[in-house]
Design a protein around this motif. Structure first.
Motif, PDB file in Angstrom:
ATOM      1  N   PRO A  67       0.693  -1.290   0.156  1.00 31.61           N
ATOM      2  CA  PRO A  67       0.203   0.014   0.021  1.00 31.61           C
ATOM      3  C   PRO A  67       0.817   1.238  -0.060  1.00 31.61           C
ATOM      4  O   PRO A  67       2.233   1.315   0.542  1.00 31.61           O
ATOM      5  CB  PRO A  67      -0.945  -0.071   1.141  1.00 31.61           C
ATOM      6  CG  PRO A  67      -0.519  -1.639   1.839  1.00 31.61           C
ATOM      7  CD  PRO A  67       0.627  -2.156   1.244  1.00 31.61           C
ATOM      8  N   LYS A  68       0.401   2.450  -0.553  1.00 27.83           N
ATOM      9  CA  LYS A  68       0.991   3.652  -0.658  1.00 27.83           C
ATOM     10  C   LYS A  68       1.337   4.065   0.759  1.00 27.83           C
ATOM     11  O   LYS A  68       2.363   5.033   0.803  1.00 27.83           O
ATOM     12  CB  LYS A  68       0.266   4.609  -1.389  1.00 27.83           C
ATOM     13  CG  LYS A  68       0.513   4.266  -3.089  1.00 27.83           C
ATOM     14  CD  LYS A  68       0.127   5.454  -3.827  1.00 27.83           C
ATOM     15  CE  LYS A  68       0.342   5.520  -5.126  1.00 27.83           C
ATOM     16  NZ  LYS A  68      -0.732   5.757  -6.103  1.00 27.83           N
ATOM     17  N   LEU A  69       0.322   4.147   1.692  1.00 30.14           N
ATOM     18  CA  LEU A  69       0.729   4.381   2.862  1.00 30.14           C
ATOM     19  C   LEU A  69       2.044   3.893   3.499  1.00 30.14           C
ATOM     20  O   LEU A  69       2.866   4.516   4.390  1.00 30.14           O
ATOM     21  CB  LEU A  69      -0.364   4.117   4.101  1.00 30.14           C
ATOM     22  CG  LEU A  69      -1.842   4.703   3.803  1.00 30.14           C
ATOM     23  CD1 LEU A  69      -2.897   4.308   4.795  1.00 30.14           C
ATOM     24  CD2 LEU A  69      -1.357   6.253   4.194  1.00 30.14           C
ATOM     25  N   LEU A  70       2.438   2.878   3.276  1.00 28.95           N
ATOM     26  CA  LEU A  70       3.505   2.042   3.799  1.00 28.95           C
ATOM     27  C   LEU A  70       4.722   2.733   2.949  1.00 28.95           C
ATOM     28  O   LEU A  70       6.026   3.118   3.598  1.00 28.95           O
ATOM     29  CB  LEU A  70       3.464   0.460   3.593  1.00 28.95           C
ATOM     30  CG  LEU A  70       4.646  -0.153   4.039  1.00 28.95           C
ATOM     31  CD1 LEU A  70       4.668   0.068   5.657  1.00 28.95           C
ATOM     32  CD2 LEU A  70       4.679  -1.752   3.837  1.00 28.95           C
ATOM     33  N   ILE A  71       4.813   2.867   1.596  1.00 28.65           N
ATOM     34  CA  ILE A  71       6.003   2.901   0.861  1.00 28.65           C
ATOM     35  C   ILE A  71       5.938   4.473   0.105  1.00 28.65           C
ATOM     36  O   ILE A  71       6.933   4.765  -0.226  1.00 28.65           O
ATOM     37  CB  ILE A  71       6.325   2.061  -0.289  1.00 28.65           C
ATOM     38  CG1 ILE A  71       4.969   2.025  -1.021  1.00 28.65           C
ATOM     39  CG2 ILE A  71       6.469   0.525   0.211  1.00 28.65           C
ATOM     40  CD1 ILE A  71       5.260   1.272  -2.584  1.00 28.65           C
ATOM     41  N   GLY A  72       4.755   5.056   0.315  1.00 33.47           N
ATOM     42  CA  GLY A  72       5.024   6.533  -0.226  1.00 33.47           C
ATOM     43  C   GLY A  72       4.664   6.575  -1.475  1.00 33.47           C
ATOM     44  O   GLY A  72       4.490   5.575  -2.167  1.00 33.47           O
ATOM     45  N   THR A  73       4.287   7.730  -2.059  1.00 36.19           N
ATOM     46  CA  THR A  73       3.909   7.938  -3.327  1.00 36.19           C
ATOM     47  C   THR A  73       5.125   8.046  -4.355  1.00 36.19           C
ATOM     48  O   THR A  73       4.904   8.051  -5.545  1.00 36.19           O
ATOM     49  CB  THR A  73       3.148   9.228  -3.412  1.00 36.19           C
ATOM     50  OG1 THR A  73       4.058  10.258  -2.966  1.00 36.19           O
ATOM     51  CG2 THR A  73       1.972   9.448  -2.767  1.00 36.19           C
ATOM     52  N   GLY A  74       6.310   7.962  -3.783  1.00 36.38           N
ATOM     53  CA  GLY A  74       7.337   7.922  -4.635  1.00 36.38           C
ATOM     54  C   GLY A  74       8.039   9.427  -4.766  1.00 36.38           C
ATOM     55  O   GLY A  74       9.063   9.469  -5.151  1.00 36.38           O
ATOM     56  N   SER A  75       7.183  10.368  -4.450  1.00 36.08           N
ATOM     57  CA  SER A  75       7.611  11.748  -4.573  1.00 36.08           C
ATOM     58  C   SER A  75       7.779  12.198  -3.251  1.00 36.08           C
ATOM     59  O   SER A  75       7.125  11.751  -2.437  1.00 36.08           O
ATOM     60  CB  SER A  75       7.032  12.596  -5.711  1.00 36.08           C
ATOM     61  OG  SER A  75       5.944  13.214  -5.019  1.00 36.08           O
ATOM     62  N   GLN A  76       8.495  13.541  -3.022  1.00 36.45           N
ATOM     63  CA  GLN A  76       8.230  14.009  -1.560  1.00 36.45           C
ATOM     64  C   GLN A  76       8.154  15.562  -1.819  1.00 36.45           C
ATOM     65  O   GLN A  76       8.638  16.268  -0.875  1.00 36.45           O
ATOM     66  CB  GLN A  76       9.656  13.700  -0.796  1.00 36.45           C
ATOM     67  CG  GLN A  76       9.928  12.167  -0.800  1.00 36.45           C
ATOM     68  CD  GLN A  76      11.124  12.199   0.143  1.00 36.45           C
ATOM     69  OE1 GLN A  76      11.969  13.104   0.413  1.00 36.45           O
ATOM     70  NE2 GLN A  76      11.154  10.860   0.851  1.00 36.45           N
ATOM     71  N   ASP A  77       7.307  15.942  -2.814  1.00 35.99           N
ATOM     72  CA  ASP A  77       7.231  17.435  -3.140  1.00 35.99           C
ATOM     73  C   ASP A  77       6.204  18.132  -1.897  1.00 35.99           C
ATOM     74  O   ASP A  77       6.699  19.163  -1.671  1.00 35.99           O
ATOM     75  CB  ASP A  77       6.718  17.697  -4.415  1.00 35.99           C
ATOM     76  CG  ASP A  77       7.694  17.057  -5.503  1.00 35.99           C
ATOM     77  OD1 ASP A  77       8.911  17.021  -5.064  1.00 35.99           O
ATOM     78  OD2 ASP A  77       7.287  16.799  -6.568  1.00 35.99           O
ATOM     79  N   THR A  78       5.209  17.564  -1.709  1.00 40.10           N
ATOM     80  CA  THR A  78       4.317  18.233  -0.871  1.00 40.10           C
ATOM     81  C   THR A  78       4.260  17.591   0.515  1.00 40.10           C
ATOM     82  O   THR A  78       4.156  16.406   0.582  1.00 40.10           O
ATOM     83  CB  THR A  78       2.918  18.216  -1.324  1.00 40.10           C
ATOM     84  OG1 THR A  78       2.954  18.585  -2.850  1.00 40.10           O
ATOM     85  CG2 THR A  78       1.817  19.138  -0.252  1.00 40.10           C
ATOM     86  N   VAL A  79       4.402  18.331   1.412  1.00 41.01           N
ATOM     87  CA  VAL A  79       4.824  17.677   3.010  1.00 41.01           C
ATOM     88  C   VAL A  79       3.865  18.476   3.723  1.00 41.01           C
ATOM     89  O   VAL A  79       3.303  19.678   3.759  1.00 41.01           O
ATOM     90  CB  VAL A  79       5.990  18.034   3.482  1.00 41.01           C
ATOM     91  CG1 VAL A  79       6.279  17.607   5.004  1.00 41.01           C
ATOM     92  CG2 VAL A  79       7.382  17.686   2.765  1.00 41.01           C
ATOM     93  N   LEU A  80       3.054  17.490   4.484  1.00 43.37           N
ATOM     94  CA  LEU A  80       1.801  17.994   5.391  1.00 43.37           C
ATOM     95  C   LEU A  80       2.509  17.938   6.937  1.00 43.37           C
ATOM     96  O   LEU A  80       3.132  16.738   7.174  1.00 43.37           O
ATOM     97  CB  LEU A  80       0.634  17.086   5.316  1.00 43.37           C
ATOM     98  CG  LEU A  80      -0.532  17.318   6.256  1.00 43.37           C
ATOM     99  CD1 LEU A  80      -1.374  18.604   5.860  1.00 43.37           C
ATOM    100  CD2 LEU A  80      -1.272  16.218   6.445  1.00 43.37           C
TER     101      LEU A  80
END
Lengths: 298, 130
Positions: A67-80
């Motif tokens: 799942p994406k929640l585990l590995i991330g979307t692959g980018s790190q452009d927007t940080v909450l």
């Protein structure tokens, strides 16, 4: 020099202030104990869920169906940044310290060319952040109405954050709160909650996973299915423990602040009383001199 | 049977149960399951329903809403989203929640409705017990 009457009223006003700060200190002490107990009893759940996830994450690897929640979307452009502060003031530098940590993060991230979004929990943090970064704030929640922290609050926030992630509104989420060390010390920390594997690697070293004696885990339903349900829950849990830590920290900090306020008021009363007595004595002396010199003149 | 099972039930707020038991029945999402001592390692998702704990001939029931069961050689841990001892469940509150859940069901897409229907079934089963 101030008149006797003025001094008297100042002394009594400082005494009243001292009474208030002492009462606030005692209330904070009682609440601190409760907050610490709550944080203590929430710990087993948080620990277990972290252990279970690191187990699962290890057995899944970085496979394509993770799942994406585990590995991330692959980018790190927007940080909450989820910034959790208290709703009330009068607790020393507690809120300011958290906001400062958040500001450091924001400055660093913006320098790296990333977009920063803010999710603010707590009125005090909102007031401070709103002055500088009102354009970045996407959501603000106040917990003032809640009489007691319960897991439902954290669940609502967690679901909100997860929904925003699913809608592709950000790539990385960090949680900023104050870790309660002791009454005198609350350390503001920033913890990555999405993607989840960033936080797992650290947890792994001490957890190590249970010893299965070579047996193989059975999953019901499959691993991916379990992770899908487990990950949002782990985010909720992390938010919940952050809120609990904050609550304990706020009370601890308030207790320390009110303690020193009470002490300062005591010092002030001593000083004022001294001045009061001196002034009184000076007046009596001068009255006596007047009488004596009057008598001599006769 | 000499063997016992180490069982602990934890919710986000607190630990509800911890101790040695003979058997635990769980409402798994894929069906009910019973866990005895020396169970093989298992990780199962749990739906809304009742957990029954058997120890020394007596049984104790808990109402749980979703969560996980983790069986390791060290014992069984249930991580419940919400957990309450069955004796503390308020029937009036439960009726209100069943009705609310039914109303929500009307507005849901099909794939979500499946899970939600399971949730309602669980609530009703609990309602019949209290």
């Amino acid at each position: 020099m101030a008149s006797l009457k003025e001094l008297k009223s100042r002394i009594s006003s400082v005494k009243n202030t001292q009474k208030i700060t002492r009462a606030m200190q005692m209330v904070a002490a009682a609440k601190l104990r409760k907050a610490q107990e709550a944080a203590e009893s929430a710990r087993p759940y948080a620990e277990r869920i972290r252990g279970v996830i690191s187990n699962l994450a290890n057995s899944m690897g970085d496979g394509g169906d993770a799942p994406k929640l585990l590995i991330g979307t692959g980018s790190q452009d927007t940080v909450l940044l989820v910034v959790a502060t208290a709703d009330r003031g009068l607790c020393g530098g507690f809120n300011t310290n958290i906001v400062r940590k958040a500001r450091e993060e924001i400055v660093a991230l913006e320098r790296a060319g990333k977009t920063v979004k803010l999710y603010v929990i707590g009125k005090k943090g909102y007031d401070q952040l709103n002055r500088l970064y009102s354009a970045n704030i996407v959501k603000y929640i106040s917990l003032k109405e809640e009489r007691k922290l319960h897991a439902g609050i954290a669940r609502n926030i967690g679901e909100d954050v997860t929904a925003m992630f699913d809608a592709g509104e950000f790539d990385v989420a960090k949680l900023i709160f104050a870790n309660f060390k002791n009454v005198m010390e609350q350390v503001p920390v920033s913890q990555t909650i999405i993607p989840a594997n960033a936080s797992i690697e650290v947890a792994d070293e001490d957890a190590g996973g249970p010893d299965l004696n070579g047996a193989i885990y059975t999953y019901e339903p499959d691993e991916a299915g379990i992770l899908r349900v487990l990950l949002p829950r782990s985010i909720n849990t992390q938010i919940f423990s952050a809120l609990l830590e904050n609550q304990a920290g706020e009370m601890g900090s308030k207790m320390a602040a009110m303690d020193s306020a009470t002490r300062n008021a005591g010092d002030m009363i001593d000083k004022l009383t001294l001045t009061f007595n001196r002034t009184r004595q000076a007046r009596i002396t001068s009255e006596l001199i007047e009488i004596i010199s009057g008598a001599e003149a006769l | 049977m000499a063997d016992t099972l180490t069982f602990s039930l934890v919710s986000p707020e607190r630990e509800l149960f911890s101790g040695q038991v003979d058997q635990v029945d769980l409402p798994g999402t894929e069906g009910d399951l019973g866990v005895l001592p020396n169970h093989s390692p298992l990780m199962a998702a749990i739906r809304t329903g009742a957990i029954t704990v058997y120890s020394n001939g007596s049984e104790e029931k808990f109402f749980v809403e979703g969560g996980f069961a983790d069986v390791t050689p060290a014992g069984l841990t249930v991580l419940a989203e919400v957990a309450t001892p069955l004796a503390d469940v308020d029937p009036a509150d439960l009726t209100a929640r069943i009705e609310k859940a039914r109303a929500e069901l009307e507005m849901m897409s099909d794939e979500k409705a499946m899970a939600h229907r399971l949730h309602i079934d669980g609530l009703e089963a609990i309602f019949n017990m209290v």
